[in-house]
Design an enzyme around this catalytic site. Structure first.
Site, PDB file in Angstrom:
ATOM      1  N   ARG A 124       8.709  11.398  -0.612  1.00 59.22           N
ATOM      2  CA  ARG A 124       7.533  10.740  -0.012  1.00 59.22           C
ATOM      3  C   ARG A 124       7.500  10.957   1.497  1.00 59.22           C
ATOM      4  O   ARG A 124       6.445  11.152   2.077  1.00 59.22           O
ATOM      5  CB  ARG A 124       7.545   9.231  -0.335  1.00 59.22           C
ATOM      6  CG  ARG A 124       7.136   8.933  -1.775  1.00 59.22           C
ATOM      7  CD  ARG A 124       7.597   7.572  -2.208  1.00 59.22           C
ATOM      8  NE  ARG A 124       6.940   6.479  -1.524  1.00 59.22           N
ATOM      9  CZ  ARG A 124       7.421   5.236  -1.465  1.00 59.22           C
ATOM     10  NH1 ARG A 124       8.559   4.940  -2.055  1.00 59.22           N
ATOM     11  NH2 ARG A 124       6.753   4.302  -0.832  1.00 59.22           N
ATOM     12  N   ARG A 160      10.444  -0.856  -7.251  1.00 63.06           N
ATOM     13  CA  ARG A 160       9.409   0.149  -7.494  1.00 63.06           C
ATOM     14  C   ARG A 160      10.047   1.477  -7.881  1.00 63.06           C
ATOM     15  O   ARG A 160      11.028   1.895  -7.274  1.00 63.06           O
ATOM     16  CB  ARG A 160       8.561   0.328  -6.233  1.00 63.06           C
ATOM     17  CG  ARG A 160       7.220  -0.368  -6.333  1.00 63.06           C
ATOM     18  CD  ARG A 160       6.488  -0.394  -5.027  1.00 63.06           C
ATOM     19  NE  ARG A 160       6.167   0.917  -4.476  1.00 63.06           N
ATOM     20  CZ  ARG A 160       5.425   1.096  -3.392  1.00 63.06           C
ATOM     21  NH1 ARG A 160       4.932   0.042  -2.764  1.00 63.06           N
ATOM     22  NH2 ARG A 160       5.179   2.293  -2.923  1.00 63.06           N
ATOM     23  N   ARG A 164      -4.970   9.228   3.647  1.00 65.44           N
ATOM     24  CA  ARG A 164      -3.614   9.758   3.659  1.00 65.44           C
ATOM     25  C   ARG A 164      -3.579  11.242   3.954  1.00 65.44           C
ATOM     26  O   ARG A 164      -2.509  11.824   4.075  1.00 65.44           O
ATOM     27  CB  ARG A 164      -3.014   9.564   2.257  1.00 65.44           C
ATOM     28  CG  ARG A 164      -2.189   8.337   2.146  1.00 65.44           C
ATOM     29  CD  ARG A 164      -1.619   8.317   0.754  1.00 65.44           C
ATOM     30  NE  ARG A 164      -0.275   7.869   0.780  1.00 65.44           N
ATOM     31  CZ  ARG A 164       0.057   6.574   0.757  1.00 65.44           C
ATOM     32  NH1 ARG A 164      -0.858   5.649   0.728  1.00 65.44           N
ATOM     33  NH2 ARG A 164       1.305   6.235   0.776  1.00 65.44           N
ATOM     34  N   LYS A 220       3.215  -1.380   6.340  1.00 57.99           N
ATOM     35  CA  LYS A 220       1.748  -1.432   6.318  1.00 57.99           C
ATOM     36  C   LYS A 220       1.257  -2.596   5.466  1.00 57.99           C
ATOM     37  O   LYS A 220       0.412  -3.385   5.895  1.00 57.99           O
ATOM     38  CB  LYS A 220       1.152  -0.118   5.750  1.00 57.99           C
ATOM     39  CG  LYS A 220       1.537   1.119   6.506  1.00 57.99           C
ATOM     40  CD  LYS A 220       0.900   2.357   5.910  1.00 57.99           C
ATOM     41  CE  LYS A 220       1.346   2.687   4.503  1.00 57.99           C
ATOM     42  NZ  LYS A 220       2.778   3.066   4.393  1.00 57.99           N
ATOM     43  N   ARG A 242      13.779  -3.318  -1.050  1.00 57.25           N
ATOM     44  CA  ARG A 242      12.486  -3.937  -1.371  1.00 57.25           C
ATOM     45  C   ARG A 242      12.459  -4.376  -2.840  1.00 57.25           C
ATOM     46  O   ARG A 242      12.939  -3.695  -3.727  1.00 57.25           O
ATOM     47  CB  ARG A 242      11.343  -2.943  -1.122  1.00 57.25           C
ATOM     48  CG  ARG A 242      10.001  -3.484  -1.609  1.00 57.25           C
ATOM     49  CD  ARG A 242       8.823  -2.759  -1.048  1.00 57.25           C
ATOM     50  NE  ARG A 242       8.761  -1.354  -1.430  1.00 57.25           N
ATOM     51  CZ  ARG A 242       7.837  -0.511  -0.984  1.00 57.25           C
ATOM     52  NH1 ARG A 242       6.925  -0.931  -0.125  1.00 57.25           N
ATOM     53  NH2 ARG A 242       7.844   0.739  -1.353  1.00 57.25           N
TER      54      ARG A 242
HETATM   55  P1  AP5 Z   1       5.986  -2.727   3.078  1.00 60.59           P
HETATM   56  O1  AP5 Z   1       5.128  -3.651   3.831  1.00 60.59           O
HETATM   57  O2  AP5 Z   1       6.022  -2.810   1.604  1.00 60.59           O
HETATM   58  O3  AP5 Z   1       5.730  -1.215   3.584  1.00 60.59           O
HETATM   59  P2  AP5 Z   1       4.548  -0.207   3.260  1.00 60.59           P
HETATM   60  O4  AP5 Z   1       4.310   0.597   4.498  1.00 60.59           O
HETATM   61  O5  AP5 Z   1       3.412  -0.909   2.643  1.00 60.59           O
HETATM   62  O6  AP5 Z   1       5.321   0.720   2.210  1.00 60.59           O
HETATM   63  P3  AP5 Z   1       4.771   1.404   0.883  1.00 60.59           P
HETATM   64  O7  AP5 Z   1       5.984   1.969   0.186  1.00 60.59           O
HETATM   65  O8  AP5 Z   1       3.894   0.490   0.120  1.00 60.59           O
HETATM   66  O9  AP5 Z   1       3.944   2.569   1.473  1.00 60.59           O
HETATM   67  P4  AP5 Z   1       3.483   3.874   0.820  1.00 60.59           P
HETATM   68  O10 AP5 Z   1       2.521   4.351   1.812  1.00 60.59           O
HETATM   69  O11 AP5 Z   1       4.581   4.798   0.482  1.00 60.59           O
HETATM   70  O12 AP5 Z   1       2.984   3.423  -0.615  1.00 60.59           O
HETATM   71  P5  AP5 Z   1       1.595   2.926  -1.192  1.00 60.59           P
HETATM   72  O13 AP5 Z   1       1.864   1.756  -2.034  1.00 60.59           O
HETATM   73  O14 AP5 Z   1       0.575   2.848  -0.147  1.00 60.59           O
HETATM   74  O15 AP5 Z   1       7.489  -2.908   3.656  1.00 60.59           O
HETATM   75  C1  AP5 Z   1       8.581  -2.211   3.072  1.00 60.59           C
HETATM   76  C2  AP5 Z   1       9.769  -3.172   2.929  1.00 60.59           C
HETATM   77  O16 AP5 Z   1      10.244  -3.528   4.221  1.00 60.59           O
HETATM   78  C3  AP5 Z   1       9.423  -4.514   2.229  1.00 60.59           C
HETATM   79  O17 AP5 Z   1      10.533  -4.909   1.463  1.00 60.59           O
HETATM   80  C4  AP5 Z   1       9.175  -5.481   3.406  1.00 60.59           C
HETATM   81  O18 AP5 Z   1       9.462  -6.823   3.046  1.00 60.59           O
HETATM   82  C5  AP5 Z   1      10.138  -4.947   4.453  1.00 60.59           C
HETATM   83  N1  AP5 Z   1       9.655  -5.097   5.831  1.00 60.59           N
HETATM   84  C6  AP5 Z   1       8.381  -4.921   6.277  1.00 60.59           C
HETATM   85  N2  AP5 Z   1       8.314  -5.107   7.603  1.00 60.59           N
HETATM   86  C7  AP5 Z   1       9.587  -5.369   8.022  1.00 60.59           C
HETATM   87  C8  AP5 Z   1      10.180  -5.622   9.288  1.00 60.59           C
HETATM   88  N3  AP5 Z   1       9.440  -5.653  10.405  1.00 60.59           N
HETATM   89  N4  AP5 Z   1      11.500  -5.847   9.350  1.00 60.59           N
HETATM   90  C9  AP5 Z   1      12.262  -5.829   8.226  1.00 60.59           C
HETATM   91  N5  AP5 Z   1      11.775  -5.611   6.990  1.00 60.59           N
HETATM   92  C10 AP5 Z   1      10.444  -5.366   6.881  1.00 60.59           C
HETATM   93  O19 AP5 Z   1       1.248   4.146  -2.158  1.00 60.59           O
HETATM   94  C11 AP5 Z   1       2.012   4.416  -3.284  1.00 60.59           C
HETATM   95  C12 AP5 Z   1       1.620   5.736  -3.893  1.00 60.59           C
HETATM   96  O20 AP5 Z   1       0.242   5.678  -4.341  1.00 60.59           O
HETATM   97  C13 AP5 Z   1       1.671   6.965  -2.991  1.00 60.59           C
HETATM   98  O21 AP5 Z   1       2.964   7.504  -2.884  1.00 60.59           O
HETATM   99  C14 AP5 Z   1       0.697   7.884  -3.712  1.00 60.59           C
HETATM  100  O22 AP5 Z   1       1.292   8.442  -4.850  1.00 60.59           O
HETATM  101  C15 AP5 Z   1      -0.401   6.939  -4.173  1.00 60.59           C
HETATM  102  N6  AP5 Z   1      -1.484   6.801  -3.190  1.00 60.59           N
HETATM  103  C16 AP5 Z   1      -1.749   5.708  -2.433  1.00 60.59           C
HETATM  104  N7  AP5 Z   1      -2.799   5.923  -1.619  1.00 60.59           N
HETATM  105  C17 AP5 Z   1      -3.201   7.196  -1.862  1.00 60.59           C
HETATM  106  C18 AP5 Z   1      -4.226   8.007  -1.307  1.00 60.59           C
HETATM  107  N8  AP5 Z   1      -5.036   7.578  -0.336  1.00 60.59           N
HETATM  108  N9  AP5 Z   1      -4.355   9.273  -1.770  1.00 60.59           N
HETATM  109  C19 AP5 Z   1      -3.531   9.742  -2.758  1.00 60.59           C
HETATM  110  N10 AP5 Z   1      -2.539   9.024  -3.313  1.00 60.59           N
HETATM  111  C20 AP5 Z   1      -2.369   7.758  -2.868  1.00 60.59           C
HETATM  112 MG    MG Z   2       2.560  -0.906   0.724  1.00 64.48          MG
END
Ligand code: AP5
Ligand code: MG
Length: 208
Positions: A163, A152, A88, A13, A120
């Site tokens: 997760r 991370r 979410r 994402k 990552r």
């Molecule tokens: P990346 O692009 O980093 O993936 P992502 O979907 O952004 O993964 P996240 O771990 O950031 O998602 P998340 O939803 O768990 O965490 P968030 O930060 O939003 O890609 C992943 C890896 O793969 C990278 O190394 C990238 O380079 C690689 N990659 C990407 N595309 C690729 C491809 N096509 N081929 C190969 N490699 C590839 O949230 C974190 C925490 O915050 C949550 O767990 C929660 O505690 C809190 N939080 C966030 N939002 C809320 C909310 N709305 N409500 C409550 N709590 C929340």
């Molecule tokens: Mg992310």
């Protein structure tokens, strides 16, 4: 245009939201990124946020909506924006009253997620790397700002499992929610970053 990026943790994402943001010239509001910035502060809120995120749990809705309201009031959001990591839960989706144009759902298998998240690496400037697919030029150092990269806390295998479970219970129902509204677009997230971006851009052009 208001676009939501939906998908499992590690589905790409953040990676795609940044690239689409450059193409459409609209900002990304990355909830995870904002929360990780709050984590670095030395406040009581930061302590609470750290505990929850590091365990893979969600942060309370009042904090999430507070952050969102503040961000959406910025002038840069007038032309539209991309939401990465919000909503979410069904509750968050129902409480969000703006008219969403498109929801991009990036579909990736659990085995790919586990592989991607264990390789990552991130920088505090927000840039994301991957040891398998998107290596920094110099090992362990950010190409953009030269700071050291880190793993991370919530990318530990046990926390990733947690997760994914929470995603299945709380976030997955959003797929059906937005499908019923006729604005959900599923993208095959197992392709290269470039191919996925091209698929997303085609879908967004059609939806515009
Ligand atoms: P990346 O692009 O980093 O993936 P992502 O979907 O952004 O993964 P996240 O771990 O950031 O998602 P998340 O939803 O768990 O965490 P968030 O930060 O939003 O890609 C992943 C890896 O793969 C990278 O190394 C990238 O380079 C690689 N990659 C990407 N595309 C690729 C491809 N096509 N081929 C190969 N490699 C590839 O949230 C974190 C925490 O915050 C949550 O767990 C929660 O505690 C809190 N939080 C966030 N939002 C809320 C909310 N709305 N409500 C409550 N709590 C929340
Ligand atoms: Mg992310």
């Amino acid at each position: 245009m208001i676009v939501i990026f939906l998908g499992k943790p590690g589905s790409g994402k953040g990676t795609q939201a940044e690239l689409v943001s450059e193409k459409l010239e609209i900002p990304v509001i990355s909830m995870g990124e904002i929360l990780r910035n709050i984590k670095r502060q030395k406040t009581e809120t930061a302590k609470k946020v750290s505990k929850l995120i590091d365990k893979g749990q969600f942060v309370p809705d009042n904090l999430i909506f507070g952050i969102l309201d503040k961000r959406l009031r910025r002038k840069e959001c007038n032309k539209g924006y991309i939401l990465d990591g919000f909503p979410r839960t069904l509750y968050q989706a129902k409480m969000f009253k703006q008219k969403v144009d498109s929801v991009i759902y990036i579909d990736v298998s659990n085995s790919t997620i586990i592989k991607r998240l264990s390789s990552r690496r991130e920088c505090s400037c927000g840039k994301v790397y991957n040891l398998l697919t998107k290596k920094p030029k110099k090992q362990g150092v950010c190409d953009d700002c030269g700071k050291n990269l880190y793993i991370r806390e919530d990318d530990k295998p046990e926390t990733v499992k947690k997760r994914l479970q929470i995603y299945n219970m709380q976030t997955k129902p959003l797929i059906e929610f937005y499908k019923k509204k006729g604005i959900l677009h599923k993208v095959n997230g197992e392709q290269t970053i470039k191919r996925i971006l091209s698929d997303i851009m085609k879908l967004l052009k059609k939806a515009a």
